[in-house]
Design a protein around this motif. Sequence first.
Motif, PDB file in Angstrom:
ATOM      1  N   ARG A   1      13.563  -6.432  -3.449  1.00 47.82           N
ATOM      2  CA  ARG A   1      12.452  -7.626  -3.499  1.00 47.82           C
ATOM      3  C   ARG A   1      11.199  -7.866  -2.717  1.00 47.82           C
ATOM      4  O   ARG A   1      11.548  -7.105  -1.417  1.00 47.82           O
ATOM      5  N   ARG A   2      10.666  -8.160  -3.630  1.00 49.23           N
ATOM      6  CA  ARG A   2       9.248  -8.248  -2.705  1.00 49.23           C
ATOM      7  C   ARG A   2       9.104  -9.767  -2.109  1.00 49.23           C
ATOM      8  O   ARG A   2       9.515 -10.743  -2.466  1.00 49.23           O
ATOM      9  N   TYR A   3       8.446  -9.322  -1.241  1.00 50.16           N
ATOM     10  CA  TYR A   3       8.803 -11.450  -0.034  1.00 50.16           C
ATOM     11  C   TYR A   3       7.140 -10.837   0.758  1.00 50.16           C
ATOM     12  O   TYR A   3       7.001 -10.228   2.003  1.00 50.16           O
ATOM     13  N   ALA A   4       6.569 -11.277   0.191  1.00 47.49           N
ATOM     14  CA  ALA A   4       5.032 -11.589   0.238  1.00 47.49           C
ATOM     15  C   ALA A   4       4.452 -10.219   0.608  1.00 47.49           C
ATOM     16  O   ALA A   4       4.559  -9.849  -1.041  1.00 47.49           O
ATOM     17  N   GLY A   5       4.214  -9.921   1.244  1.00 47.75           N
ATOM     18  CA  GLY A   5       3.261  -8.270   0.702  1.00 47.75           C
ATOM     19  C   GLY A   5       4.080  -6.870   1.718  1.00 47.75           C
ATOM     20  O   GLY A   5       3.995  -5.224   1.635  1.00 47.75           O
ATOM     21  N   LEU A   6       5.755  -7.351   1.467  1.00 43.58           N
ATOM     22  CA  LEU A   6       6.989  -5.933   1.880  1.00 43.58           C
ATOM     23  C   LEU A   6       7.928  -6.262   0.106  1.00 43.58           C
ATOM     24  O   LEU A   6       8.075  -7.157   0.100  1.00 43.58           O
ATOM     25  N   TYR A   7       8.335  -5.198   0.100  1.00 38.78           N
ATOM     26  CA  TYR A   7       8.719  -4.676  -0.677  1.00 38.78           C
ATOM     27  C   TYR A   7      10.375  -4.326   0.334  1.00 38.78           C
ATOM     28  O   TYR A   7      10.350  -2.900   0.837  1.00 38.78           O
ATOM     29  N   PHE A   8      11.282  -5.010  -0.061  1.00 41.01           N
ATOM     30  CA  PHE A   8      12.614  -4.987   0.826  1.00 41.01           C
ATOM     31  C   PHE A   8      13.398  -3.881  -0.288  1.00 41.01           C
ATOM     32  O   PHE A   8      13.987  -4.630  -1.214  1.00 41.01           O
ATOM     33  N   CYS A   9      13.609  -2.754  -0.037  1.00 43.07           N
ATOM     34  CA  CYS A   9      14.816  -1.792  -0.816  1.00 43.07           C
ATOM     35  C   CYS A   9      15.859  -1.632  -0.240  1.00 43.07           C
ATOM     36  O   CYS A   9      16.211  -1.279   0.390  1.00 43.07           O
ATOM     37  N   MET A  10      16.850  -1.230  -1.578  1.00 37.00           N
ATOM     38  CA  MET A  10      18.793  -0.871  -0.616  1.00 37.00           C
ATOM     39  C   MET A  10      19.048   0.068  -1.668  1.00 37.00           C
ATOM     40  O   MET A  10      18.995  -0.596  -3.042  1.00 37.00           O
ATOM     41  N   CYS A  11      19.041   1.325  -1.729  1.00 34.99           N
ATOM     42  CA  CYS A  11      19.631   2.134  -2.322  1.00 34.99           C
ATOM     43  C   CYS A  11      21.200   2.056  -2.817  1.00 34.99           C
ATOM     44  O   CYS A  11      21.996   2.226  -1.455  1.00 34.99           O
ATOM     45  N   VAL A  12      22.598   1.958  -3.971  1.00 27.88           N
ATOM     46  CA  VAL A  12      23.275   1.454  -3.788  1.00 27.88           C
ATOM     47  C   VAL A  12      24.057   2.549  -4.962  1.00 27.88           C
ATOM     48  O   VAL A  12      23.399   3.274  -6.104  1.00 27.88           O
ATOM     49  N   ASP A  13      25.362   2.939  -4.885  1.00 25.01           N
ATOM     50  CA  ASP A  13      26.475   3.651  -5.873  1.00 25.01           C
ATOM     51  C   ASP A  13      25.966   2.163  -7.450  1.00 25.01           C
ATOM     52  O   ASP A  13      25.502   1.247  -7.362  1.00 25.01           O
TER      53      ASP A  13
ATOM     54  N   ILE B   1      10.949   8.549  -0.278  1.00 28.40           N
ATOM     55  CA  ILE B   1      10.674   7.395  -0.122  1.00 28.40           C
ATOM     56  C   ILE B   1       9.031   7.041  -0.917  1.00 28.40           C
ATOM     57  O   ILE B   1       8.916   6.318  -1.756  1.00 28.40           O
ATOM     58  N   ARG B   2       8.598   8.299  -1.374  1.00 30.71           N
ATOM     59  CA  ARG B   2       7.668   8.034  -1.963  1.00 30.71           C
ATOM     60  C   ARG B   2       7.709   8.289  -3.427  1.00 30.71           C
ATOM     61  O   ARG B   2       6.606   7.707  -4.033  1.00 30.71           O
ATOM     62  N   GLU B   3       8.477   9.160  -3.921  1.00 35.58           N
ATOM     63  CA  GLU B   3       8.797   8.698  -5.657  1.00 35.58           C
ATOM     64  C   GLU B   3       9.187   7.049  -6.037  1.00 35.58           C
ATOM     65  O   GLU B   3       9.178   6.414  -7.167  1.00 35.58           O
ATOM     66  N   LEU B   4      10.384   6.271  -5.222  1.00 41.98           N
ATOM     67  CA  LEU B   4      10.583   5.811  -4.874  1.00 41.98           C
ATOM     68  C   LEU B   4       9.953   4.140  -5.035  1.00 41.98           C
ATOM     69  O   LEU B   4       9.230   2.894  -5.076  1.00 41.98           O
ATOM     70  N   SER B   5       8.699   4.441  -3.722  1.00 43.34           N
ATOM     71  CA  SER B   5       8.248   3.420  -3.046  1.00 43.34           C
ATOM     72  C   SER B   5       6.931   3.245  -4.460  1.00 43.34           C
ATOM     73  O   SER B   5       6.406   2.385  -5.035  1.00 43.34           O
ATOM     74  N   GLY B   6       6.753   4.885  -5.347  1.00 48.19           N
ATOM     75  CA  GLY B   6       5.430   4.592  -6.098  1.00 48.19           C
ATOM     76  C   GLY B   6       6.339   4.708  -7.773  1.00 48.19           C
ATOM     77  O   GLY B   6       5.147   3.561  -8.716  1.00 48.19           O
ATOM     78  N   ILE B   7       7.661   4.632  -7.352  1.00 50.93           N
ATOM     79  CA  ILE B   7       8.076   3.681  -9.162  1.00 50.93           C
ATOM     80  C   ILE B   7       8.366   2.349  -8.633  1.00 50.93           C
ATOM     81  O   ILE B   7       8.199   1.352  -9.909  1.00 50.93           O
ATOM     82  N   ILE B   8       8.537   1.820  -7.874  1.00 51.81           N
ATOM     83  CA  ILE B   8       8.755   0.977  -7.200  1.00 51.81           C
ATOM     84  C   ILE B   8       7.590  -0.564  -7.165  1.00 51.81           C
ATOM     85  O   ILE B   8       7.068  -1.823  -8.259  1.00 51.81           O
TER      86      ILE B   8
ATOM     87  N   GLN C   1       0.922  -1.221   0.016  1.00 50.57           N
ATOM     88  CA  GLN C   1       0.046   0.049   0.209  1.00 50.57           C
ATOM     89  C   GLN C   1       0.733   1.112  -0.357  1.00 50.57           C
ATOM     90  O   GLN C   1       0.420   2.122  -0.387  1.00 50.57           O
ATOM     91  N   GLY C   2       2.201   1.231   0.037  1.00 54.67           N
ATOM     92  CA  GLY C   2       3.059   2.199  -0.143  1.00 54.67           C
ATOM     93  C   GLY C   2       3.722   2.600   1.031  1.00 54.67           C
ATOM     94  O   GLY C   2       3.676   3.599   1.849  1.00 54.67           O
ATOM     95  N   LYS C   3       3.150   2.199   2.250  1.00 50.72           N
ATOM     96  CA  LYS C   3       3.053   2.383   3.997  1.00 50.72           C
ATOM     97  C   LYS C   3       4.535   1.977   4.507  1.00 50.72           C
ATOM     98  O   LYS C   3       5.551   0.875   3.665  1.00 50.72           O
ATOM     99  N   VAL C   4       5.415   2.997   4.908  1.00 55.67           N
ATOM    100  CA  VAL C   4       7.582   2.807   5.055  1.00 55.67           C
ATOM    101  C   VAL C   4       6.981   2.135   6.277  1.00 55.67           C
ATOM    102  O   VAL C   4       5.702   2.378   7.147  1.00 55.67           O
ATOM    103  N   ARG C   5       7.129   0.368   7.091  1.00 54.79           N
ATOM    104  CA  ARG C   5       7.491  -0.077   7.618  1.00 54.79           C
ATOM    105  C   ARG C   5       8.733  -0.269   8.552  1.00 54.79           C
ATOM    106  O   ARG C   5       9.127   0.047   9.655  1.00 54.79           O
TER     107      ARG C   5
END
Length: 178
Positions: free
Chosen positions: A77-89, A49-56, A11-15
Amino acid sequence: MIHFVLLVSRQGKVRLAKWYSPYTLSERSKVVPIIMDAKLNLLRTGQVIRELSGIILNRGPKLCNFVEWRGFRVVYRRYAGLYFCMCVDEKDNELEVLDIIHHYVEILDRYFGSVCELDLIFNFHKAYYILDEILIAGELQESSKRSVIRLVCTHDSLVETAKEQANSLSSVIAQVTK
C-alpha cells in the motif's frame, strides 16, 4: 504468516526491512530473471528487495495491491512517498494484511504526528520498535493502537530516565576524579 515487511520509497530506497522467515544472504542475492526489453531476456544478479521494489514501483496506481511473487503473495500500500509491503503465504487473507499495514501506519502517524519519510529515516529504531510491538514472528500480536502507543511512550520515558541517570552519574564521576 508474514515473511517480511519492507518500507520502500518512491526512488526504490529501503527505509525499513524486517525479516520473519530465515533468508540467508545467498537467498537474498540470487540470480533472478528480469526482462529488460521484449527482445532481450537478461539474467541479472539482484536482491529480493530490488526485485520486489522494481515490480511494485512500476505498477500503475489503478492496479490491485497484490502481487504474486515466487510462490508468495506480496501485499503493498502506498502512503505519501512510501510503499509499505508485506510478503505472506498465498492462502493468507490479503485484506487482513492490508488492514495490518493500515494499522501500522495509523500508529506511526499517532506517534510521530503526521509521519513522513524523514521521521522513519532519523528515527528508524522507533519504527522498528513499533513494528515489534505489533508483529511477533510474523503474526499480529497487538491490535490496540492505544496499547502500542502507551507501551512505546513508556519505553521512551524509561530511556529518558536512564539517560538522565547516566548523565548525573558521569558528572559525579567527573567531579570525584578531579
